[in-house]
Design an enzyme around this catalytic site. Sequence first.
Site, PDB file in Angstrom:
ATOM      1  N   CYS A   1       0.793  -1.241   0.000  1.00  0.00           N
ATOM      2  CA  CYS A   1       0.000   0.000   0.000  1.00  0.00           C
ATOM      3  C   CYS A   1       0.817   1.279   0.000  1.00  0.00           C
ATOM      4  CB  CYS A   1      -0.935   0.001   1.199  1.00  0.00           C
ATOM      5  SG  CYS A   1      -2.280  -1.141   0.998  1.00  0.00           S
TER       6      CYS A   1
HETATM    7  C1  UDX Z   1      -0.955  -0.126   5.601  1.00  0.00           C
HETATM    8  C2  UDX Z   1      -1.907   0.757   6.418  1.00  0.00           C
HETATM    9  O1  UDX Z   1      -1.454   0.777   7.783  1.00  0.00           O
HETATM   10  C3  UDX Z   1      -3.330   0.237   6.317  1.00  0.00           C
HETATM   11  O2  UDX Z   1      -4.197   1.128   6.985  1.00  0.00           O
HETATM   12  C4  UDX Z   1      -3.707   0.181   4.837  1.00  0.00           C
HETATM   13  O3  UDX Z   1      -5.009  -0.315   4.665  1.00  0.00           O
HETATM   14  C5  UDX Z   1      -2.723  -0.704   4.072  1.00  0.00           C
HETATM   15  O4  UDX Z   1      -1.405  -0.193   4.259  1.00  0.00           O
HETATM   16  P1  UDX Z   1       0.256  -2.466   5.912  1.00  0.00           P
HETATM   17  O5  UDX Z   1       0.913  -2.155   4.598  1.00  0.00           O
HETATM   18  O6  UDX Z   1      -0.321  -3.798   6.123  1.00  0.00           O
HETATM   19  O7  UDX Z   1      -0.913  -1.404   6.208  1.00  0.00           O
HETATM   20  O8  UDX Z   1       1.381  -2.298   7.039  1.00  0.00           O
HETATM   21  P2  UDX Z   1       1.783  -1.228   8.121  1.00  0.00           P
HETATM   22  O9  UDX Z   1       1.703  -1.842   9.463  1.00  0.00           O
HETATM   23  O10 UDX Z   1       1.106   0.056   7.918  1.00  0.00           O
HETATM   24  O11 UDX Z   1       3.349  -1.045   7.777  1.00  0.00           O
HETATM   25  C6  UDX Z   1       3.786  -0.618   6.497  1.00  0.00           C
HETATM   26  C7  UDX Z   1       5.289  -0.492   6.471  1.00  0.00           C
HETATM   27  O12 UDX Z   1       5.723   0.589   7.276  1.00  0.00           O
HETATM   28  C8  UDX Z   1       6.057  -1.720   6.969  1.00  0.00           C
HETATM   29  O13 UDX Z   1       7.157  -1.940   6.114  1.00  0.00           O
HETATM   30  C9  UDX Z   1       6.506  -1.323   8.352  1.00  0.00           C
HETATM   31  O14 UDX Z   1       7.705  -1.972   8.727  1.00  0.00           O
HETATM   32  C10 UDX Z   1       6.745   0.163   8.163  1.00  0.00           C
HETATM   33  N1  UDX Z   1       6.596   0.933   9.407  1.00  0.00           N
HETATM   34  C11 UDX Z   1       5.392   0.986  10.065  1.00  0.00           C
HETATM   35  C12 UDX Z   1       7.667   1.655   9.889  1.00  0.00           C
HETATM   36  O15 UDX Z   1       8.777   1.649   9.313  1.00  0.00           O
HETATM   37  N2  UDX Z   1       7.508   2.410  11.018  1.00  0.00           N
HETATM   38  C13 UDX Z   1       6.326   2.487  11.692  1.00  0.00           C
HETATM   39  O16 UDX Z   1       6.255   3.206  12.695  1.00  0.00           O
HETATM   40  C14 UDX Z   1       5.228   1.734  11.193  1.00  0.00           C
END
Ligand code: UDX
Length: 411
Positions: A251
Site C-alpha cells: 500500500c
Molecule cells: C498499511 C496501512 O497501515 C493500512 O491502513 C492500509 O489499509 C494498508 O497499508 P500495511 O501495509 O499492512 O498497512 O502495514 P503497516 O503496518 O502500515 O506497515 C507498512 C510499512 O511501514 C512496513 O514496512 C513497516 O515496517 C513500516 N513501518 C510501520 C515503519 O517503518 N515504522 C512504523 O512506525 C510503522
Amino acid sequence: MVSSACFAELGHSVDIIEIDERKVEAINSGKPPIYEKGLEELLSKHVGSNLRAITGYDNVRNTDLSFICVGTPSGPDGSADLSMVETASRSIGESLKERVGYHVVVVKSTVPPGTTQNLVMSTVLMNSGGIREKLGFAMNPEFLREGLAVHDFMHPDRIVIGSSEAKARDLVESAYNGLNAPIVRVGLSAAEMTKYASNALLATKISFSNEIGNICKKMCIDVYEVMRGVGMDHRISPHFLNAGAGFGGSCFPKDVMAMIRLGEMLGEDPVLLKSVIEVNERQPLRMVELLENRIGSLFGKEIAVLGLAFKNDTDDVRDSRAVPVIKELKSKGARIRAYDPLAASNMRGIIPDIEYCESAAGALKKADACLIMTEWPEFGQLDEEFDLMRSRVIIEGRNILLCEDAEGICW
Ligand code: UDX
C-alpha cells in the site's frame, strides 16, 4: 479475502468471486490463499455454511451488495492501474441485467478520486442495461493492516462510506451492523481521497521519523527516546513514528506514488510526497553503508539477512526493504544467507540466487555480519545465536533486538 470472511462472521451470506481456480479450491477447503492471523479459523467456521468461493459472476444478480476488492497495482508511471476494476465492473454489470431488486456496487479497492463516479458507475450501467433506479454506488475504503487485518476489520477506528445516494449508503452501513465504530458519511470522491490521504500521512510520519533518526544518529541520540516524547503529544500520537529501514508493503509505496502522479496530472508539484518516497528509497541503502563502515569491502563476505517480509506477521515481500538491501549486497560481491519465519518462499520468487536457511542460527553461523530487516518478535529473543558468527557485527533496520551490542540504522 479478509473482508469476505469477516462479513460472513457478521452473519451475512458471502460469495467470493475469484478467477484463479486454485485459490477457489483452497478457500473452499478451508485454506486461506494468504497468511493472515485468525483467517483460517474464520474459514473453517463459515465455509460450507455462509461463505464460499466461486469463479463466475452469475450469482451477483441474486445479491444485495457487491464489493470490488481487486488490486490496483502501480502502472509503469506510478499511477494506479484500474484495468481490474474495470473488468470487475463490466462483469458485475452483465450479471445485474437480470437483477430484480435494488443492488449497491461498492468499491473497496484503493482507487483515485473520481474512479467510482466515472469508471465504475458508467461501466456497470452500460453493461447492465442502464436501469439507474435499481442500482446504487458506494466507495468504502479499507484500512486493514496486513497481519492484523481480521482484528482491524472487527475493530475499526472508523468506517468511511462514500455514496451516490442515502439509500445506497444505508445498505452498506447495514452490512457493518454489529461493529462499534463511527461512520464517516461522505461523497464518493472524498471517500476515495480519504484512503490515499491516510496512507500518505502514515507514510509521511515514517519518513519524517527516519529523517530525524538519521540526524539523531550523527549526534549519538536515540531517536526512539526522542519519538517517545514527541508521540505523547495527542496532536501527533505515538503510532507510526518507528524509525528504521523504511516502509514497504502493498500500500504505502504504491499509494504515495499514485498520489504524486495524480497531483502532477492536475498541475501540482507534490514536493512533500516526493520527499517521503525519496527518504524511503535512500533509507535501506544506509544499512549497507553502515555495514561497510564496520567491516570494509563486502566482496566475498558472508552476510546474514534476518527478515525478508515487509513487516512481521506476514509472508508478503512486496516492496520489502530487504529487496534493495539484498540487491545492493549482491552487487558488492557479498554472499548472503537469509532467514524469515514465513516469507522465504515468496522472496525466492524475486531473488532466487541466495542461500535460504531454516533458522536464524543457520543464517548466522560463520557470518561476517548480520542485518535485521523485519520486526519479527522472535528476533528479540536472539542473543547467544549471534556468537555463532565470525564476529558480532549486528546492524538493525528495525528496533527489535534486546542485546546491547547491535547498532541501529538511526539509533
Ligand atoms: C498499511 C496501512 O497501515 C493500512 O491502513 C492500509 O489499509 C494498508 O497499508 P500495511 O501495509 O499492512 O498497512 O502495514 P503497516 O503496518 O502500515 O506497515 C507498512 C510499512 O511501514 C512496513 O514496512 C513497516 O515496517 C513500516 N513501518 C510501520 C515503519 O517503518 N515504522 C512504523 O512506525 C510503522
